[in-house]
Design a protein around this motif. Structure first.
Motif, PDB file in Angstrom:
ATOM      1  N   GLY A  72      -0.295   3.311 -10.991  1.00 35.72           N
ATOM      2  CA  GLY A  72       0.728   3.843 -12.161  1.00 35.72           C
ATOM      3  C   GLY A  72       2.180   4.001 -11.788  1.00 35.72           C
ATOM      4  N   ALA A  73       2.333   3.576 -10.725  1.00 35.68           N
ATOM      5  CA  ALA A  73       3.873   3.516 -10.151  1.00 35.68           C
ATOM      6  C   ALA A  73       4.310   2.164 -10.581  1.00 35.68           C
ATOM      7  CB  ALA A  73       4.096   3.793  -8.499  1.00 35.68           C
ATOM      8  N   GLU A 129      -3.005  -4.852  -4.396  1.00 38.66           N
ATOM      9  CA  GLU A 129      -1.914  -5.756  -3.833  1.00 38.66           C
ATOM     10  C   GLU A 129      -1.195  -5.279  -2.797  1.00 38.66           C
ATOM     11  OE1 GLU A 129       1.617  -8.968  -5.323  1.00 38.66           O
ATOM     12  OE2 GLU A 129       0.768  -7.582  -6.666  1.00 38.66           O
ATOM     13  N   TRP A 130      -0.812  -3.679  -2.928  1.00 34.87           N
ATOM     14  CA  TRP A 130       0.020  -3.104  -1.889  1.00 34.87           C
ATOM     15  C   TRP A 130      -1.111  -3.113  -0.614  1.00 34.87           C
ATOM     16  CZ3 TRP A 130      -1.652   1.182   0.712  1.00 34.87           C
ATOM     17  CH2 TRP A 130      -0.745   1.607   1.783  1.00 34.87           C
ATOM     18  N   LEU A 131      -2.423  -2.685  -0.770  1.00 25.78           N
ATOM     19  CA  LEU A 131      -3.436  -2.809   0.239  1.00 25.78           C
ATOM     20  C   LEU A 131      -3.575  -3.621   0.976  1.00 25.78           C
ATOM     21  CD1 LEU A 131      -5.336  -0.729   1.885  1.00 25.78           C
ATOM     22  CD2 LEU A 131      -7.069  -1.413  -0.055  1.00 25.78           C
ATOM     23  N   ALA A 132      -3.925  -4.878   0.248  1.00 25.70           N
ATOM     24  CA  ALA A 132      -4.257  -6.157   0.751  1.00 25.70           C
ATOM     25  C   ALA A 132      -2.825  -6.790   1.367  1.00 25.70           C
ATOM     26  CB  ALA A 132      -4.975  -7.213  -0.343  1.00 25.70           C
ATOM     27  N   ALA A 133      -1.695  -6.896   0.839  1.00 25.48           N
ATOM     28  CA  ALA A 133      -0.676  -7.462   1.242  1.00 25.48           C
ATOM     29  C   ALA A 133       0.453  -6.796   1.715  1.00 25.48           C
ATOM     30  CB  ALA A 133      -0.391  -8.816   0.243  1.00 25.48           C
ATOM     31  N   GLY A 134       0.810  -5.534   1.272  1.00 23.40           N
ATOM     32  CA  GLY A 134       1.899  -4.586   1.134  1.00 23.40           C
ATOM     33  C   GLY A 134       2.909  -4.978   0.324  1.00 23.40           C
ATOM     34  N   ARG A 135       2.503  -5.683  -0.852  1.00 24.48           N
ATOM     35  CA  ARG A 135       3.439  -5.906  -2.034  1.00 24.48           C
ATOM     36  C   ARG A 135       3.296  -5.002  -3.313  1.00 24.48           C
ATOM     37  NH1 ARG A 135       1.912 -11.676  -0.591  1.00 24.48           N
ATOM     38  NH2 ARG A 135       0.483 -11.447  -2.293  1.00 24.48           N
ATOM     39  N   GLY A 136       4.278  -4.685  -3.878  1.00 23.41           N
ATOM     40  CA  GLY A 136       4.530  -3.890  -4.974  1.00 23.41           C
ATOM     41  C   GLY A 136       4.239  -2.449  -4.582  1.00 23.41           C
TER      42      GLY A 136
END
Length: 111
Positions: free
Chosen positions: A78-79, A66-73
């Motif tokens: 594991g974080a 989700e971070w890679l695709a949309a910059g969220r989370g």
């Protein structure tokens, strides 16, 4: 206007992809995620990865998809994102217990 917004999202994805690759060579990273070198370079130039390749990149980079695709989370797997604490139920003060209640619990435990 919509084209500008899409281009901006693609640019942000490219930046996150560059961040995941870091100092590693594109050729080396592409081997680790089993994606062709030229395909990975296209993604760095703005092409949008397929879902399968996005998962492979996230796996190789040990980042949340989700971070890679949309910059969220959170970026790293594991974080945990900050989750506000929910107050736990609190036992009533000892003064509200009656001796009869305590004796009833003790009798239940003994039987």
């Amino acid at each position: 206007m919509l084209k500008v917004a899409i281009r901006d999202k693609e640019s942000q994805l490219c930046n996150r992809l560059r961040e995941v690759i870091g100092e590693e060579s594109v050729a080396s990273f592409s081997r680790r995620c089993s994606i062709g070198d030229s395909t990975l370079r296209k993604y760095l130039d703005g092409a949008v990865p397929s879902a399968i390749n996005l998962v492979a990149i996230a796996d190789a980079g040990n980042v949340n998809i989700e971070w890679l695709a949309a910059g969220r989370g959170p970026k790293l797997r594991g974080a945990s994102a900050h989750i506000p604490m929910i107050p736990q139920a609190v036992a009533p003060p000892a003064s509200t217990f009656h001796i009869e209640d305590i004796e009833r619990v003790e009798m239940t435990i003994e039987s």
